[in-house]
Scaffold this motif. Sequence first.
Motif, PDB file in Angstrom:
ATOM      1  N   GLY A   1      12.670  28.326  16.770  1.00  0.00           N
ATOM      2  CA  GLY A   1      12.875  28.781  18.128  1.00  0.00           C
ATOM      3  C   GLY A   1      13.277  27.618  18.999  1.00  0.00           C
ATOM      4  N   VAL A   2      12.300  27.113  19.737  1.00  0.00           N
ATOM      5  CA  VAL A   2      12.548  25.941  20.569  1.00  0.00           C
ATOM      6  C   VAL A   2      11.719  24.783  20.039  1.00  0.00           C
ATOM      7  CG1 VAL A   2      13.157  27.252  22.619  1.00  0.00           C
ATOM      8  CG2 VAL A   2      10.764  26.694  22.177  1.00  0.00           C
ATOM      9  N   GLN A   3      12.112  23.581  20.410  1.00  0.00           N
ATOM     10  CA  GLN A   3      11.433  22.376  19.943  1.00  0.00           C
ATOM     11  C   GLN A   3      11.040  21.521  21.137  1.00  0.00           C
ATOM     12  OE1 GLN A   3      10.801  21.688  16.738  1.00  0.00           O
ATOM     13  NE2 GLN A   3      11.893  23.484  15.943  1.00  0.00           N
ATOM     14  N   PRO A   4       9.854  20.908  21.096  1.00  0.00           N
ATOM     15  CA  PRO A   4       9.524  19.952  22.154  1.00  0.00           C
ATOM     16  C   PRO A   4      10.339  18.676  21.971  1.00  0.00           C
ATOM     17  CG  PRO A   4       7.843  19.913  20.460  1.00  0.00           C
ATOM     18  CD  PRO A   4       8.796  21.007  20.069  1.00  0.00           C
ATOM     19  N   PHE A   5      10.656  18.016  23.057  1.00  0.00           N
ATOM     20  CA  PHE A   5      11.266  16.703  22.928  1.00  0.00           C
ATOM     21  C   PHE A   5      10.244  15.732  22.346  1.00  0.00           C
ATOM     22  CE2 PHE A   5      14.441  18.465  25.672  1.00  0.00           C
ATOM     23  CZ  PHE A   5      15.601  17.760  25.367  1.00  0.00           C
ATOM     24  N   PRO A   6      10.713  14.775  21.572  1.00  0.00           N
ATOM     25  CA  PRO A   6       9.772  13.800  21.018  1.00  0.00           C
ATOM     26  C   PRO A   6       8.997  13.105  22.126  1.00  0.00           C
ATOM     27  CG  PRO A   6      11.982  13.493  20.109  1.00  0.00           C
ATOM     28  CD  PRO A   6      12.108  14.481  21.216  1.00  0.00           C
ATOM     29  N   LEU A   7       7.751  12.807  21.862  1.00  0.00           N
ATOM     30  CA  LEU A   7       6.921  12.121  22.845  1.00  0.00           C
ATOM     31  C   LEU A   7       7.537  10.780  23.235  1.00  0.00           C
ATOM     32  CD1 LEU A   7       4.278  12.495  24.358  1.00  0.00           C
ATOM     33  CD2 LEU A   7       3.068  11.543  22.397  1.00  0.00           C
ATOM     34  N   GLU A   8       8.232  10.166  22.296  1.00  0.00           N
ATOM     35  CA  GLU A   8       8.861   8.874  22.577  1.00  0.00           C
ATOM     36  C   GLU A   8       9.971   8.980  23.615  1.00  0.00           C
ATOM     37  OE1 GLU A   8       7.610   8.954  18.184  1.00  0.00           O
ATOM     38  OE2 GLU A   8       8.478  10.337  19.677  1.00  0.00           O
ATOM     39  N   ALA A   9      10.516  10.186  23.818  1.00  0.00           N
ATOM     40  CA  ALA A   9      11.629  10.355  24.760  1.00  0.00           C
ATOM     41  C   ALA A   9      11.151  10.575  26.190  1.00  0.00           C
ATOM     42  CB  ALA A   9      12.486  11.539  24.329  1.00  0.00           C
ATOM     43  N   VAL A  10       9.835  10.713  26.383  1.00  0.00           N
ATOM     44  CA  VAL A  10       9.272  11.032  27.691  1.00  0.00           C
ATOM     45  C   VAL A  10       8.401   9.878  28.170  1.00  0.00           C
ATOM     46  CG1 VAL A  10       7.846  12.666  28.976  1.00  0.00           C
ATOM     47  CG2 VAL A  10       9.265  13.472  27.077  1.00  0.00           C
ATOM     48  N   ARG A  11       8.590   9.488  29.414  1.00  0.00           N
ATOM     49  CA  ARG A  11       7.727   8.485  30.027  1.00  0.00           C
ATOM     50  C   ARG A  11       7.183   9.037  31.333  1.00  0.00           C
ATOM     51  NH1 ARG A  11       7.344   7.040  25.757  1.00  0.00           N
ATOM     52  NH2 ARG A  11       7.858   5.038  24.759  1.00  0.00           N
ATOM     53  N   LEU A  12       5.880   8.879  31.527  1.00  0.00           N
ATOM     54  CA  LEU A  12       5.216   9.423  32.697  1.00  0.00           C
ATOM     55  C   LEU A  12       5.377   8.502  33.897  1.00  0.00           C
ATOM     56  CD1 LEU A  12       1.880  10.656  31.078  1.00  0.00           C
ATOM     57  CD2 LEU A  12       3.945  11.985  31.545  1.00  0.00           C
ATOM     58  N   LYS A  13       5.551   9.123  35.066  1.00  0.00           N
ATOM     59  CA  LYS A  13       5.517   8.413  36.334  1.00  0.00           C
ATOM     60  C   LYS A  13       4.113   8.548  36.932  1.00  0.00           C
ATOM     61  CE  LYS A  13      10.389   9.008  37.628  1.00  0.00           C
ATOM     62  NZ  LYS A  13      11.286   9.382  38.749  1.00  0.00           N
ATOM     63  N   PRO A  14       3.825   7.816  38.008  1.00  0.00           N
ATOM     64  CA  PRO A  14       2.481   7.909  38.600  1.00  0.00           C
ATOM     65  C   PRO A  14       2.084   9.341  38.932  1.00  0.00           C
ATOM     66  CG  PRO A  14       3.632   6.020  39.499  1.00  0.00           C
ATOM     67  CD  PRO A  14       4.635   6.753  38.654  1.00  0.00           C
TER      68      PRO A  14
ATOM     69  N   LYS B   1       6.589  28.065  20.459  1.00  0.00           N
ATOM     70  CA  LYS B   1       7.740  27.562  19.704  1.00  0.00           C
ATOM     71  C   LYS B   1       8.560  28.709  19.116  1.00  0.00           C
ATOM     72  CE  LYS B   1       8.920  24.265  16.042  1.00  0.00           C
ATOM     73  NZ  LYS B   1       8.390  23.338  15.021  1.00  0.00           N
ATOM     74  N   ASP B   2       7.905  29.747  18.643  1.00  0.00           N
ATOM     75  CA  ASP B   2       8.604  30.895  18.073  1.00  0.00           C
ATOM     76  C   ASP B   2       8.947  31.954  19.113  1.00  0.00           C
ATOM     77  OD1 ASP B   2       8.503  29.779  15.556  1.00  0.00           O
ATOM     78  OD2 ASP B   2       6.670  30.827  14.985  1.00  0.00           O
ATOM     79  N   HIS B   3       8.200  31.986  20.214  1.00  0.00           N
ATOM     80  CA  HIS B   3       8.402  32.990  21.263  1.00  0.00           C
ATOM     81  C   HIS B   3       8.406  32.277  22.614  1.00  0.00           C
ATOM     82  CE1 HIS B   3       7.679  36.336  18.457  1.00  0.00           C
ATOM     83  NE2 HIS B   3       6.764  35.550  17.936  1.00  0.00           N
ATOM     84  N   PRO B   4       9.507  31.668  23.009  1.00  0.00           N
ATOM     85  CA  PRO B   4       9.524  30.822  24.219  1.00  0.00           C
ATOM     86  C   PRO B   4       9.461  31.630  25.507  1.00  0.00           C
ATOM     87  CG  PRO B   4      11.713  30.899  23.237  1.00  0.00           C
ATOM     88  CD  PRO B   4      10.802  31.602  22.282  1.00  0.00           C
ATOM     89  N   GLN B   5       8.276  32.114  25.802  1.00  0.00           N
ATOM     90  CA  GLN B   5       8.015  32.870  27.020  1.00  0.00           C
ATOM     91  C   GLN B   5       7.221  32.000  27.986  1.00  0.00           C
ATOM     92  OE1 GLN B   5       9.423  35.795  27.187  1.00  0.00           O
ATOM     93  NE2 GLN B   5      10.015  35.901  25.029  1.00  0.00           N
ATOM     94  N   ALA B   6       7.645  32.010  29.264  1.00  0.00           N
ATOM     95  CA  ALA B   6       6.999  31.149  30.256  1.00  0.00           C
ATOM     96  C   ALA B   6       5.510  31.441  30.389  1.00  0.00           C
ATOM     97  CB  ALA B   6       7.692  31.323  31.602  1.00  0.00           C
ATOM     98  N   ALA B   7       5.094  32.676  30.112  1.00  0.00           N
ATOM     99  CA  ALA B   7       3.687  33.032  30.272  1.00  0.00           C
ATOM    100  C   ALA B   7       2.770  32.176  29.401  1.00  0.00           C
ATOM    101  CB  ALA B   7       3.476  34.505  29.951  1.00  0.00           C
ATOM    102  N   TYR B   8       3.242  31.739  28.243  1.00  0.00           N
ATOM    103  CA  TYR B   8       2.420  30.840  27.437  1.00  0.00           C
ATOM    104  C   TYR B   8       2.099  29.570  28.208  1.00  0.00           C
ATOM    105  CZ  TYR B   8       2.940  33.542  23.116  1.00  0.00           C
ATOM    106  OH  TYR B   8       2.872  34.521  22.157  1.00  0.00           O
ATOM    107  N   PHE B   9       3.084  29.058  28.930  1.00  0.00           N
ATOM    108  CA  PHE B   9       2.831  27.820  29.665  1.00  0.00           C
ATOM    109  C   PHE B   9       2.149  28.068  31.002  1.00  0.00           C
ATOM    110  CE2 PHE B   9       4.997  25.533  26.428  1.00  0.00           C
ATOM    111  CZ  PHE B   9       4.369  24.289  26.485  1.00  0.00           C
TER     112      PHE B   9
END
Length: 786
Positions: free
Chosen positions: A37-50, A367-375
Amino acid sequence: MWNDRLSRRRLLASGAQAAMLAACAPRARKAKPAASGVQPFPLEAVRLKPSPFLAAVEANRRYLLSLEPDRLLRNFRLYAGLEPKGEAYGGWESETIAGHTLGHYLSALSLMHAQTGDAACKARVHYIVAELALCQSAHGDGYVAGFTRKSESGEIEPGRLVFEEIRRGDIRPSKFHINGSWAPLYNWHKLFAGLLDAQRYCGAGDAIAVASGLAGYLERIFAPLRDEQVQEVLSCEFGGIPESLAELYARTGERRWLALAEKLYHRAALDPLAEKRDALSHLHANTQIPKLIALARLRQLTGEPAYATASHFFWETVTAHRSYVIGGNSDREYFQEPNSISKYITEQTCESCNTYNMMKLTRLLYKDHPQAAYFDYYERCHFNHILAQQRPDDGMFAYMVPLMAGSHRSFSTPYDSFWCCVGTGLESHAKHGDSIYWRDGETLFVNLFIPSTLEWAERSARFALDTDYPWSGDIRLSVEAADDAPFAIALRVPAWATDATFDVNGEPVPLETDARGYARLERVWAAGDALTLSLPMSLRIEPTPDDPDTIAFLRGPLVLAADLGPIDKPWNEPAPALVANDALAAVKSESAAAAILRTDGAGRPEDLRFRPFFEQRDRRTAVYFKRYTPAQWEEAQAAFAAEQARLAALEARSIDRILLGDEAGERAHDLDADISYAVAYRGRKGRDARTGGFFAFDMTVADGPLILQATYWGGERERVFHILLDGTRIATQTLEGEHPWRFIDVDYAIRPELTAGKTSIRIRFEPEPGHSAGPVFGCQLLRADA
């Protein structure tokens, strides 16, 4: 509730009706991966701001680096015949479950390296994996572990003796122990997960070799067992070890690990869910959730639609019928009856491990059912439970996150706790960037509104997300670089945001939420483009599923709580209530920027000041409130007065009383106990005794017919115990939940000859073997009512 959108659209119905899981564990077959379905971006590709999430990560990093790997490795080396390099830590690491923390620690270090690039974390990962490989080599057969077992004589022995007995068919399980060891398969699940994370995030190649060696050892343990014997083993908590074996198959392609994962299918727990039957009441919650995570992962790896049935049904059942407003579940670690939340608002609600695992399951289902309600649900948990369970000042963690009025969170100590919720806390706060951004071939999904940056390497694209959410509802996603191919950006629109607005480069765009719950726009994006989603931060009320007049307040994604004072000030007041014909209108904003509100004349016994629940880590709070109209309040006050009169009449008959669980009260009555523990529940202190133990105390007597009155929680189950007076048994008590949702007083008549000529007697509570006694929330000796 957060899953209203899912229920309304019946998104899961077709999958749930497709098939049911077989009555026994499926046989190994050719794996056919499910369509991605959908895939999360790798954790290495994301950096947190304050943000509060970055603060949590940094606090966790400091704590991770304060721990000494050699102390966590102590038992691994000792029972491999190698000289330990450090002393054992305290808490659970000094029990037979020792070693479970190392697996969590390995995962947390690996995730922290991926989230922040911290080189010290990566170095520790490689060191630990090398040490584990050394220990495994010393054993010579794939075994490697830090757990132990306690023999019948009380001696601490190597944990491998447990599995040598199991292989021979000598299986002695209980809910949490097997053959004298505290949940050893649960323990190994943490180690497997840590090894897999070490390979994934830190490139520790030896980690897969160690995991494969251990899986081979397990395969040999289970090979001679009949299926009914396997089920006996699985009656003891075993964590998510089938998930780890399935993942090991995914990494190595070795089908034997898939076959072993499918063999460890626990029929008693999973068959009812496969049949869409809710049989969760009174089951230990966190024992069950990892089993469904494993099925969800097996569904992804095999393409077997039957695996979806139980995991989807479980998720719907827990989130819709057994979850509190902060997203957490369970009371005293157990699932209660469905739709009974209002009756279980206690100081023992919401074990943090449960929410960690429910979020993990949610992520897999999304991941298999990308519905906003899960998030919507995931975000609810993320802000209101996971952030609440960590104290960012020192990185410590709460086991329970209680919701009862006047309760507060109790946090771990650095080196003498190491509970399960410390382990999952180490992981939760190492990876706050892992579910912000997702993708399919043509779309970037933004599911969490956490200040951060994203690198989309395949599209040479870079993004920045800036927001003061959840205090402000404005979320701005800026494109800093992109190639010239079109793609879509989809921003989750929470179900509560009924008046959201959307603009692109400052120009308003009609917001049309698609069937999955996203504001979606496709175009060729260029550096400098920006999308802004504005969500209304209005106050709303959420009642419990079973009682429309037990309510909580939310502002945007945040659960609000009344501030009842510092934790060092005891709370002995009635639970605050709201008296108003319109409770929502009676709450006024004091500071929109800080999400602080006040009641205006509606609070009882006085007006209340509300702040975000997660921030009140050092305060006593109230989250749920009874709502009354003025007329209902008068009726409630009359009922309270009648109860006070009843208690006063009882006090007039009282000769002596002991408050069990209270140190001063127990000392005054010369209490003696073994395998017995002070407890607290619903604001009352008490004491229990586990199998093989007892507690006993003195009470003053008087002439005339007497009654011993003991107080129990009426929902207790599987309790059988005896009550003795000076060595003579006067009663055997069984508690099987016959009086749920209230305390009960049970009277035991005392024959006059047992007290004749005495000024005091000794009362003893002792459990029937295999059971517990109590808890008893106080005893008093009464004159018989004339």
